[in-house]
Design an enzyme around this catalytic site. Structure first.
Site, PDB file in Angstrom:
ATOM      1  CB  THR A 122     -23.581   5.231  -9.580  1.00 49.82           C
ATOM      2  OG1 THR A 122     -23.959   4.984 -10.917  1.00 49.82           O
ATOM      3  CG2 THR A 122     -22.533   6.323  -9.555  1.00 49.82           C
TER       4      THR A 122
ATOM      5  CB  VAL B 225     -19.651   9.248 -21.293  1.00 51.32           C
ATOM      6  CG1 VAL B 225     -19.204   9.860 -19.985  1.00 51.32           C
ATOM      7  CG2 VAL B 225     -18.496   8.444 -21.899  1.00 51.32           C
TER       8      VAL B 225
ATOM      9  CG  ASP C 269     -24.756  11.321 -13.867  1.00 56.45           C
ATOM     10  OD1 ASP C 269     -24.637  10.136 -14.232  1.00 56.45           O
ATOM     11  OD2 ASP C 269     -25.245  11.633 -12.769  1.00 56.45           O
TER      12      ASP C 269
ATOM     13  N   GLY D  34     -28.292   9.514 -15.716  1.00 59.81           N
ATOM     14  CA  GLY D  34     -27.210  10.444 -16.014  1.00 59.81           C
ATOM     15  C   GLY D  34     -27.611  11.528 -16.996  1.00 59.81           C
TER      16      GLY D  34
HETATM   17  N1  ASP Z   1     -25.689   7.947 -13.148  1.00 61.07           N
HETATM   18  C1  ASP Z   1     -25.203   6.748 -13.775  1.00 61.07           C
HETATM   19  C2  ASP Z   1     -25.166   6.947 -15.249  1.00 61.07           C
HETATM   20  O1  ASP Z   1     -26.062   7.543 -15.796  1.00 61.07           O
HETATM   21  C3  ASP Z   1     -26.010   5.554 -13.512  1.00 61.07           C
HETATM   22  C4  ASP Z   1     -26.321   5.275 -12.101  1.00 61.07           C
HETATM   23  O2  ASP Z   1     -26.288   6.133 -11.237  1.00 61.07           O
HETATM   24  O3  ASP Z   1     -26.594   4.123 -11.799  1.00 61.07           O
HETATM   25  O4  ASP Z   1     -24.265   6.418 -15.875  1.00 61.07           O
END
Ligand code: ASP
Length: 405
Positions: free
Chosen positions: A244, A273, A275, A298
């Site tokens: 991310t 989906v 966060d 997330g």
């Molecule tokens: N936060 C992201 C999610 O849960 C994943 C990530 O940060 O790599 O979709």
């Protein structure tokens, strides 16, 4: 990156050991907070982001310094990884869901106008950060998801394209054949220990690793993954990399904005989906206070409304570092402080106050010992800084590796 089987097994096991020995960093936290406050004296303009945005900071900083809008500057940063087929956590080349389809999430908040946009579960459109901004600018809605979001994108002139690269496809095939077991208790469940071969202990021994890796190497060879890449790909399957990118930007007029974009958790159930597109979890910006964003698990972050919690903490007087540590402690509280369980949670917050003070905080030191989480910063001087971690040691991937049948 080439990783030998020996290195792989050693580092993976070293990670587990480090967790076992970890101590609460609370004792050292106070002094590092002091240092952090001194070090992070305001210098404007400033852009902060996840480490994968480092290469794109120069052009965005030049744009911001030249009077460019804060959200446009942040979007310039995050488009870099979105367009890069080798960044497997964002946009083109992102890891797909369990059916082999790339689904992207993003959101943005523009401080000066107090507006926001968001998209979730979008297929075939690479620059979902820009799409979330288009939702902000050209609809009366805040969030569009799935097919509707894709059709809106095409109507707005975005191009449909195949986001699955050959490398991501082969990684997915290897996962599908050796690891596809999403359904079942998660770490949230009272039955979480059922995911282990031996539910009395949350770990595996070296023999089990050897066997599992050997089997995966065979399957990887059959799929056509070149031998030099096999250990790297196996690592991605066993420890799906979270990635991310979040970016926040602040100009000399103290205008502030933020955005977050991701391909989400690798191998997720279609429609999942995380966060990242949730305003208040993956990103939150308040023109009166500051901006924050997250990478990591997330599900855990949504439960503490991480980015919003952090901004509210700053509103009530906490420094960026204190505000981020408090959000991390709320995640810890949700698991009653049980580190055996928390070792499977990875969380990083990127925090920027309206005065230019900033912090990067993480629950654990990194995914691996010796490879710390970092925050990228540009305030005239572009750099990467280690995050301040709450716990010593590395996080582990969920679900845990199970005994071979
Ligand atoms: N936060 C992201 C999610 O849960 C994943 C990530 O940060 O790599 O979709």
């Amino acid at each position: 990156m080439t990783v030998s089987r020996r290195d792989f097994i050693t580092t993976a096991l070293a990670g587990s050991v480090a967790v076992g020995l970890s101590t609460d960093a609370g004792a050292t936290q106070e002094s590092s907070e002091k240092k952090n406050k001194e070090k992070h004296a305001a210098k404007l303009p400033i852009i902060i982001c996840a480490a994968n945005g480092y290469n794109y900071l120069d052009q965005a900083y030049a744009f911001l310094s030249g009077g460019g809008d804060t959200l446009d500057a942040a979007l310039k940063v995050v488009q870099g990884p979105e367009n890069d087929p080798n960044d497997e956590s964002v946009g083109l080349g992102g890891h797909p869901n369990e059916e082999g389809v790339v689904e992207l999430d993003a959101c943005c908040m523009h401080g000066p106008t107090r507006t926001a946009g968001s998209v979730g579960g979008v297929r075939n459109i690479k620059n979902v950060s820009l799409l979330s901004n288009t939702v902000r600018l050209h609809t009366g809605h805040i969030m569009l998801v799935g097919e509707g979001a894709e059709r809106f994108a095409v109507a707005q002139g975005f191009q449909r394209e195949n986001l699955l690269t050959d490398k991501s496809r082969k990684e997915w095939l290897l996962w599908k054949e050796t690891h596809s077991d999403w359904w079942g208790p998660g770490i949230d469940s009272p039955d979480w220990r059922k995911r282990f071969a031996d539910p009395t202990r949350a770990g595996i021994d070296e023999d089990e690793w050897e066997l599992r890796i050997r089997r995966m190497e065979q399957v990887a060879a059959e799929i056509g993954i070149p031998s030099g890449l096999r250990m790297e790909v196996i690592r991605c399957v066993i420890f799906p990399p979270t990635g991310t990118i979040h970016c926040s930007a602040l100009n000399e007029k103290a205008e502030i904005s933020g955005c977050t974009t991701t391909s989400g958790l690798a191998w997720k159930i279609p429609g999942r989906v995380g966060d990242s597109p949730i305003i208040g979890a993956g990103c939150y910006t308040d023109q009166d206070v500051g901006s924050a964003g997250a990478t990591g698990n997330g599900e855990e972050n949504i439960k503490v409304a991480g980015a919003h919690t952090i901004v509210e903490n700053m509103r009530h007087g906490m420094s960026p570092l204190e505000a981020g540590m408090d959000a991390l402690k709320r995640i810890v509280r949700n698991h009653n402080g049980d580190k055996e369980r928390l070792q499977f949670v990875d969380m990083v917050y990127y925090i920027l106050g309206k005065d230019g003070a900033y912090a990067g905080v993480s629950l654990w030191e990194g995914y691996e010992t010796g490879k710390p989480h970092q925050i990228a910063v540009h305030d005239g001087n572009r750099r990467l800084e280690k995050t301040v971690n709450l716990f010593a040691g590395a996080s582990q991937s969920w679900p845990p590796v199970r005994r071979l049948s």
